[in-house]
Design a protein around this motif. Structure first.
Motif, PDB file in Angstrom:
ATOM      1  N   ASN A   1      25.682  64.692 -83.196  1.00 16.41           N
ATOM      2  CA  ASN A   1      25.565  63.727 -84.284  1.00 16.41           C
ATOM      3  C   ASN A   1      24.481  64.221 -85.245  1.00 16.41           C
ATOM      4  N   ARG A   2      24.902  64.886 -86.316  1.00 21.32           N
ATOM      5  CA  ARG A   2      23.957  65.433 -87.282  1.00 21.32           C
ATOM      6  C   ARG A   2      23.640  64.401 -88.369  1.00 21.32           C
ATOM      7  N   GLU A   3      22.436  64.476 -88.859  1.00 18.84           N
ATOM      8  CA  GLU A   3      22.046  63.625 -89.986  1.00 18.84           C
ATOM      9  C   GLU A   3      22.800  64.078 -91.240  1.00 18.84           C
ATOM     10  N   MET A   4      23.379  63.147 -91.936  1.00 18.19           N
ATOM     11  CA  MET A   4      24.116  63.438 -93.170  1.00 18.19           C
ATOM     12  C   MET A   4      23.342  62.829 -94.340  1.00 18.19           C
ATOM     13  N   PRO A   5      22.578  63.645 -95.075  1.00 19.23           N
ATOM     14  CA  PRO A   5      21.763  63.103 -96.161  1.00 19.23           C
ATOM     15  C   PRO A   5      22.616  62.614 -97.327  1.00 19.23           C
ATOM     16  N   VAL A   6      22.116  61.592 -97.985  1.00 19.83           N
ATOM     17  CA  VAL A   6      22.821  61.069 -99.159  1.00 19.83           C
ATOM     18  C   VAL A   6      22.702  62.045-100.311  1.00 19.83           C
ATOM     19  N   THR A   7      21.545  62.648-100.447  1.00 15.77           N
ATOM     20  CA  THR A   7      21.302  63.630-101.509  1.00 15.77           C
ATOM     21  C   THR A   7      20.695  64.880-100.890  1.00 15.77           C
ATOM     22  N   PRO A   8      20.795  66.047-101.603  1.00 13.85           N
ATOM     23  CA  PRO A   8      20.129  67.263-101.103  1.00 13.85           C
ATOM     24  C   PRO A   8      18.637  67.030-101.003  1.00 13.85           C
ATOM     25  N   PRO A   9      17.877  67.818-100.231  1.00 16.58           N
ATOM     26  CA  PRO A   9      18.334  69.017 -99.521  1.00 16.58           C
ATOM     27  C   PRO A   9      18.987  68.698 -98.192  1.00 16.58           C
ATOM     28  N   SER A  10      19.426  69.756 -97.512  1.00 18.40           N
ATOM     29  CA  SER A  10      20.035  69.599 -96.192  1.00 18.40           C
ATOM     30  C   SER A  10      18.994  69.140 -95.176  1.00 18.40           C
ATOM     31  N   PRO A  11      19.431  68.558 -94.077  1.00 17.08           N
ATOM     32  CA  PRO A  11      18.480  68.150 -93.029  1.00 17.08           C
ATOM     33  C   PRO A  11      17.674  69.346 -92.538  1.00 17.08           C
ATOM     34  N   PRO A  12      16.445  69.120 -92.086  1.00 11.59           N
ATOM     35  CA  PRO A  12      15.619  70.228 -91.603  1.00 11.59           C
ATOM     36  C   PRO A  12      16.142  70.772 -90.277  1.00 11.59           C
ATOM     37  N   SER A  13      15.697  71.970 -89.947  1.00 16.86           N
ATOM     38  CA  SER A  13      15.995  72.561 -88.648  1.00 16.86           C
ATOM     39  C   SER A  13      14.730  72.535 -87.791  1.00 16.86           C
ATOM     40  N   PHE A  14      14.866  72.973 -86.546  1.00 16.00           N
ATOM     41  CA  PHE A  14      13.753  72.892 -85.609  1.00 16.00           C
ATOM     42  C   PHE A  14      13.662  74.209 -84.846  1.00 16.00           C
ATOM     43  N   PRO A  15      12.434  74.670 -84.530  1.00 14.41           N
ATOM     44  CA  PRO A  15      12.309  75.950 -83.830  1.00 14.41           C
ATOM     45  C   PRO A  15      12.804  75.881 -82.388  1.00 14.41           C
ATOM     46  N   CYS A  16      13.244  77.038 -81.906  1.00 12.99           N
ATOM     47  CA  CYS A  16      13.642  77.186 -80.500  1.00 12.99           C
ATOM     48  C   CYS A  16      12.383  77.484 -79.700  1.00 12.99           C
ATOM     49  N   LEU A  17      11.891  76.512 -78.962  1.00  9.49           N
ATOM     50  CA  LEU A  17      10.618  76.635 -78.268  1.00  9.49           C
ATOM     51  C   LEU A  17      10.829  77.161 -76.850  1.00  9.49           C
ATOM     52  N   LEU A  18      10.044  78.162 -76.488  1.00 13.30           N
ATOM     53  CA  LEU A  18      10.142  78.768 -75.166  1.00 13.30           C
ATOM     54  C   LEU A  18       9.709  77.778 -74.094  1.00 13.30           C
TER      55      LEU A  18
END
Length: 375
Positions: free
Chosen positions: A345-362
């Motif tokens: 279930n991804r966040e769908m923004p009403v306006t740009p920019p796209s939703p942020p991403s998150f780092p792959c944490l060890l």
């Protein structure tokens, strides 16, 4: 003569280490008093780890607490000692370059912060058999629901063959580690990811959603077997063992492959007997996460109080490892199980920019480092 096995793995809860250690089984014991729980093995591979905890039973609920601040070491039969360093609460690691030696004995010795001293008996590290062959088969109805009526997901079942040495009696334990490529690196429960702080912020509504956010770089989830899988050659000494079931790998995607690291361990008779008791309790009570009738006494003793009981096991085990690429694209119409256990279930923004991403944490369950052998 070939002995063929199709043995279902015994359900258990496996707490696995980040590195190449033999991991303990965390059993919810029925306790009348606090009890020390110790688990670990020396092997002829890098990454010896020992965990020390206190099992408690308060208000009819079981929990464990890490025992921090122990002074611990492994004593070898040649008179040398290997110091263990606490790398996280209750987890003690040998130096990164330490490997056990075949033909050597090893013994755990440690002192707790309250001044009590414990040790295990000496265990001989004996050679184990080589893994001859690893192969897979498709099971379209591999995972059933708790009632055994409905199919939850298809599986790729992994088997192996090996030749059991006839010169000695041998005991085996298997474990595995699975690498799956993951696209989601954080789920904000009842919230969304703030692009500035990089943290989840709560959504105030009657039914707030849980939003999933993509990884900002390649990322792999790490799964460990939750099964106690042991074997004795009492009735097959010196024979070729064929078709030993090692793992049932779900279809986390219909065509994406995965990397499976299989480890075959040659354990002592004492270790086998201990794990056999655990498996018997699992069959009696359902799973190792259920509360069994009583704690199984381990092989660690209080040096100054022989009446004190502990649980868990410290031993020596030789190890053979192989990598197997799990191919999924050869099988038609599998039932796929999501890595998240539900649809993304991804966040769908009403306006740009796209939703942020998150780092792959060890962590012990995730890595941004491409696994060796990944295709």
């Amino acid at each position: 003569m070939k002995v063929r096995f199709r043995i279902a793995l015994i359900t258990g809860l496996l707490i696995s280490c980040l590195y190449a250690c033999v991991a303990p089984y965390d059993v919810k014991y029925q306790l009348n008093a606090d009890i020390l729980i110790i688990d670990g093995f020396v092997s002829d591979q890098l990454g010896t780890t020992v965990s020390i905890a206190i099992g408690r039973n308060a208000n009819k609920s079981y929990y464990s607490e890490a025992v921090k601040g122990c002074v611990a070491e492994i004593r070898a039969g040649d008179g040398s000692t290997i110091p263990l360093q606490e790398t996280e609460a209750g987890v003690y690691n040998a130096p990164s370059n330490f490997k056990g030696k075949i033909g050597q004995t090893y013994q755990l010795h440690f002192r707790t912060p309250d001044g009590k001293t414990y040790e295990s008996p000496k265990e001989l590290l004996k050679a184990t058999a080589e893994i001859k062959n690893v192969y897979q088969q498709y099971d379209p109805i591999g995972i059933l629901d708790n009632n055994g009526n409905n199919v939850i997901g298809s599986t790729v079942d992994i088997y192996l063959d090996f030749d059991d040495p006839k010169e000695t009696q041998n005991f085996y334990l298997w474990r595995w580690k699975l690498y799956e490529e993951q696209s989601i690196c954080i789920t904000c429960v009842a919230g969304k990811l703030d692009p500035v702080s990089g943290k989840c912020v709560r959504i105030y509504s009657v039914f707030p959603p849980d939003y999933d956010y993509s990884c900002d770089s390649p990322c792999w989830d790490i799964f460990y077997n939750k099964n106690l899988n042991i074997f004795s050659d009492n009735f097959s000494n010196g024979k070729s063992i064929s078709g030993k079931l090692i793992a049932k790998i779900p279809f986390y995607s219909s065509n994406g492959g995965a990397l499976l690291e299989i480890e075959q361990l040659g354990i002592s008779q004492q270790a086998y007997q201990y794990f056999r008791l655990l498996s018997d309790q699992a069959q009696t009570t359902g799973t190792l996460t259920d509360t069994p009738p009583a704690a199984i006494i381990g092989n660690i003793q209080n040096v100054n109080d022989s009446q004190e009981k502990t649980v868990g096991f410290f031993g020596a085990a030789s190890s053979k490892k192989v990598l197997h690429w799990v191919e999924r694209d050869r099988y038609p119409n599998p039932i796929v199980t999501s890595l998240l256990g539900r649809p993304i279930n991804r966040e769908m923004p009403v306006t740009p920019p796209s939703p942020p991403s998150f780092p792959c944490l060890l962590s012990k369950n995730r890595t941004p480092v491409r696994p060796e052998g990944w295709r």
